[in-house]
Design a protein around this motif. Structure first.
Motif, PDB file in Angstrom:
ATOM      1  N   SER A  78       1.949  -9.515  40.552  1.00  0.00           N
ATOM      2  CA  SER A  78       2.293 -10.548  39.583  1.00  0.00           C
ATOM      3  C   SER A  78       1.818 -11.901  40.117  1.00  0.00           C
ATOM      4  O   SER A  78       1.737 -12.091  41.338  1.00  0.00           O
ATOM      5  N   THR A  99      -2.888 -11.231  34.003  1.00  0.00           N
ATOM      6  CA  THR A  99      -3.295 -12.620  34.201  1.00  0.00           C
ATOM      7  C   THR A  99      -4.761 -12.690  34.615  1.00  0.00           C
ATOM      8  O   THR A  99      -5.188 -12.024  35.565  1.00  0.00           O
ATOM      9  N   THR A 153       0.654  -8.437  35.042  1.00  0.00           N
ATOM     10  CA  THR A 153       0.861  -9.266  33.850  1.00  0.00           C
ATOM     11  C   THR A 153      -0.420  -9.474  33.060  1.00  0.00           C
ATOM     12  O   THR A 153      -0.407 -10.178  32.044  1.00  0.00           O
TER      13      THR A 153
END
Length: 300
Positions: free
Chosen positions: A241, A26, A24
């Motif tokens: 994730s 992140t 993602t």
């Protein structure tokens, strides 16, 4: 490098733009933000519990290492506690008691793992945990079926149970207890796991042997041992994730038909807390604690 002040404590945060969860994109900054904004809900579940950290500073694909001792360079204001080690001298582990300590620890890029007991009463468990771990092709859907069966057995013994995702593949069931020796809690949890395996042989397994697990759910009772730890509520996990160990409702458990329905990332957590509050709040309420039941025996 960013120097900031949190509740009067000076903190140096590093590499905030570094991508930690590649699926993602992140970043480490987003990871630290998750812990900071959800601190009011997370901190009570860490309070007074000696922490173990699973560190993954280069993301889940990099080096991962488990840290129990107080890490080198820990600020002097971060509290710690002496922890018994059977056969060895006592060790010291970190206690994350406040927001500055939480942000400091988050900067290390960690999963938070806690024992079932507090530093104030070493090895006296004030909660029971059952870790439901599915063996492929079983998934969290099968875990949900077994979780409901276990909830009913726990209720028969007078225990209220709460449930959260592991943040990985399965579920964690937790029950508040009047503090009891960890060895006795382990014995009760094992008897419950063995009862599940006896009564639901196509679904549940109580032995750690991996060859017995495919297509079934392993009821891991061993995390009640004094030396063992479990992923804390609301901790991020070292996965591609940014999945979070997230409390869920029993209605969500009952209605789960697809593993994706119980997969939550750090982006989901604030809205869930806003909607539900802390679904594990009962674990923190001493009035909900019940004495440890007698060891379960197979039904006649």
């Amino acid at each position: 490098m960013t120097v900031t002040e949190v509740e009067g404590r000076r903190l140096t945060l590093t590499n905030l733009d570094k991508v930690i969860h590649p699926a993602t994109g992140t970043t480490k900054g987003e990871l630290v933000h998750h812990y900071a904004v959800n601190a009011g809900t997370l901190l009570p579940h860490l309070h007074d519990r000696p922490l173990s950290f699973l560190r993954y500073p280069d993301g889940p694909g990099g080096q991962r290492f488990f840290t129990k001792n107080v890490p080198p360079g820990t600020p002097g204001w971060v509290k710690s506690s002496e922890v018994p080690r059977h056969g060895d001298a006592p060790a010291r582990q970190v206690l994350v008691q406040d927001l500055p300590s939480l942000v400091w620890a988050a900067n290390l890029v960690v999963e938070f793992h806690t024992p079932q007991w507090r530093a104030t009463e070493p090895e006296q468990a004030d909660r029971l945990v059952l870790d439901l771990d599915p063996g492929s092709p079983a998934t969290v859907v099968e875990c949900c079926v077994l979780a409901r069966w276990l909830r009913d057995r726990l209720a028969e013994d007078g225990l209220a149970s709460y449930v959260k995702t592991s943040g990985s593949k399965g579920l964690h069931l937790l029950c508040p207890l009047v503090p009891a020796p960890a060895a006795e809690v382990s014995a009760y949890a094992r008897s419950l796991a063995e009862l599940a395996a006896a009564e639901l042989p196509e679904l549940a397994v109580a032995v750690m042997r991996r060859a017995a697990r495919p297509g079934k759910v392993f009821v891991d009772w061993s995390q009640n041992a004094a030396a063992k730890t479990t992923a804390a509520p609301y901790t991020l996990r070292a996965r591609e994730s940014p999945e979070v160990s997230t409390p869920v409702t029993w209605e969500e458990v009952a209605g789960c038909a697809d593993p994706r329905e119980l997969a939550f990332t750090l982006a989901d957590v604030p809205d869930r807390i806003a909607a539900h509050g802390d679904l594990l709040g009962g674990l923190l309420n001493a009035a909900r604690a019940r004495p440890l039941p007698a060891v379960r025996r197979p039904r006649a």
